[in-house]
Design an enzyme around this catalytic site. Structure first.
Site, mmCIF file in Angstrom:
data_model
loop_
_atom_site.group_PDB
_atom_site.id
_atom_site.type_symbol
_atom_site.label_atom_id
_atom_site.label_comp_id
_atom_site.label_asym_id
_atom_site.label_seq_id
_atom_site.Cartn_x
_atom_site.Cartn_y
_atom_site.Cartn_z
ATOM 1 C CD GLU A 131 8.957 38.970 19.660
ATOM 2 O OE1 GLU A 131 10.321 39.119 19.674
ATOM 3 O OE2 GLU A 131 8.167 39.931 19.898
ATOM 4 C CD GLU A 143 8.322 42.318 15.846
ATOM 5 O OE1 GLU A 143 7.931 41.519 16.637
ATOM 6 O OE2 GLU A 143 8.809 41.849 14.447
#
Length: 246
Positions: free
Chosen positions: A108, A128
């Site tokens: 990210e 995740e």
């Protein structure tokens, strides 16, 4: 204890080196705080930012030990999403140099940058959901903008990790170079940016990221500002002089 972020200052750029190699540059609160401090400086004195990891890893994700202890209020604080959004909004372009893993929060962080250059060992993904959470620091929407919905869903929902060849094929990586050429490649790109008129680069980045409804007004206002600058006059005069001498 060593600093979590090493800052190398140059006249027209800053190198931000993630410095937690013992945990593959996992992003913890101390690193987030250090990145905020670096952003504050870059907002005051705009320069190109090159972000690179220490060792042979960009950033393997958020610090899982810290992440495990976080609760609802921590999520609502937007610890990682806030810093990545701030990096995304920096006045001048940002370049992520991805060697090895860029996973979870590390991916990210790379997505938040304007450019990404990788090495053949680069691995980019968002695992995740395998840890019972989601990629909440930008990947859930930013990755779709970068690579399109079908591939983004494979990464976000099915745990697909992109290697360097796959990432450059979809332009998630702008280029792939050997590891010993990674930082020189980042500086070469920074040189190309620095060769442009700095204010023109800043305003172009702002216009590029403006919402659709702001156009064309924001384009015209930005151009009006640039039309009045001495640098525009000097650069165009130099261009015309060179043309006349041919």
């Amino acid at each position: 204890m060593s600093a979590p972020l090493l800052v190398e200052e140059h006249d027209d750029r800053v190198v931000l080196r993630l410095n937690r190699p013992e945990v593959r540059n996992a992003i913890d609160q101390a690193l987030v705080d250090a990145l905020h401090a670096a952003c504050a400086d870059l907002e005051q004195t705009p320069r190109v930012a090159i972000i690179v990891g220490s060792g042979r890893t960009f950033a393997a994700g958020a610090d899982i030990a810290q992440l495990r202890e976080r609760r609802r209020d921590d999520a609502l604080r937007g610890i990682n999403s806030g810093i990545f959004d701030r990096i995304h909004k920096l006045p001048m372009p940002t370049i992520a140099l991805v060697d090895g893993y860029a996973l979870g929060g590390g991916a990210e962080l790379a997505y938040a940058c304007d450019f990404r250059i990788g090495t053949p060992t680069a691995k980019i993904g968002n695992p995740e959901p395998g840890l019972g959470i989601l990629a909440a620091a930008g990947a859930a929407w930013r990755l779709r903008e970068l690579v399109g919905e079908p591939l983004a869903k494979e990464v976000l929902l099915a745990g697909r990790v992109l290697d360097a060849d796959e990432a450059v094929a979809v332009r998630l990586l702008n280029d792939v170079v050997e590891a010993d050429d990674l930082e020189p490649a980042g500086h070469r790109l920074a040189d190309r940016i620095a060769a442009q008129a700095p204010l023109a680069v800043r305003l172009t980045k702002s216009v590029f990221h403006a919402p659709r409804e702001a156009h064309p007004l924001i384009d015209d206002v930005a151009q009006a500002v640039l039309f009045e600058t001495e640098e525009k006059q000097a650069r165009m005069t130099a261009f015309l002089d060179r043309k006349e001498k041919r």
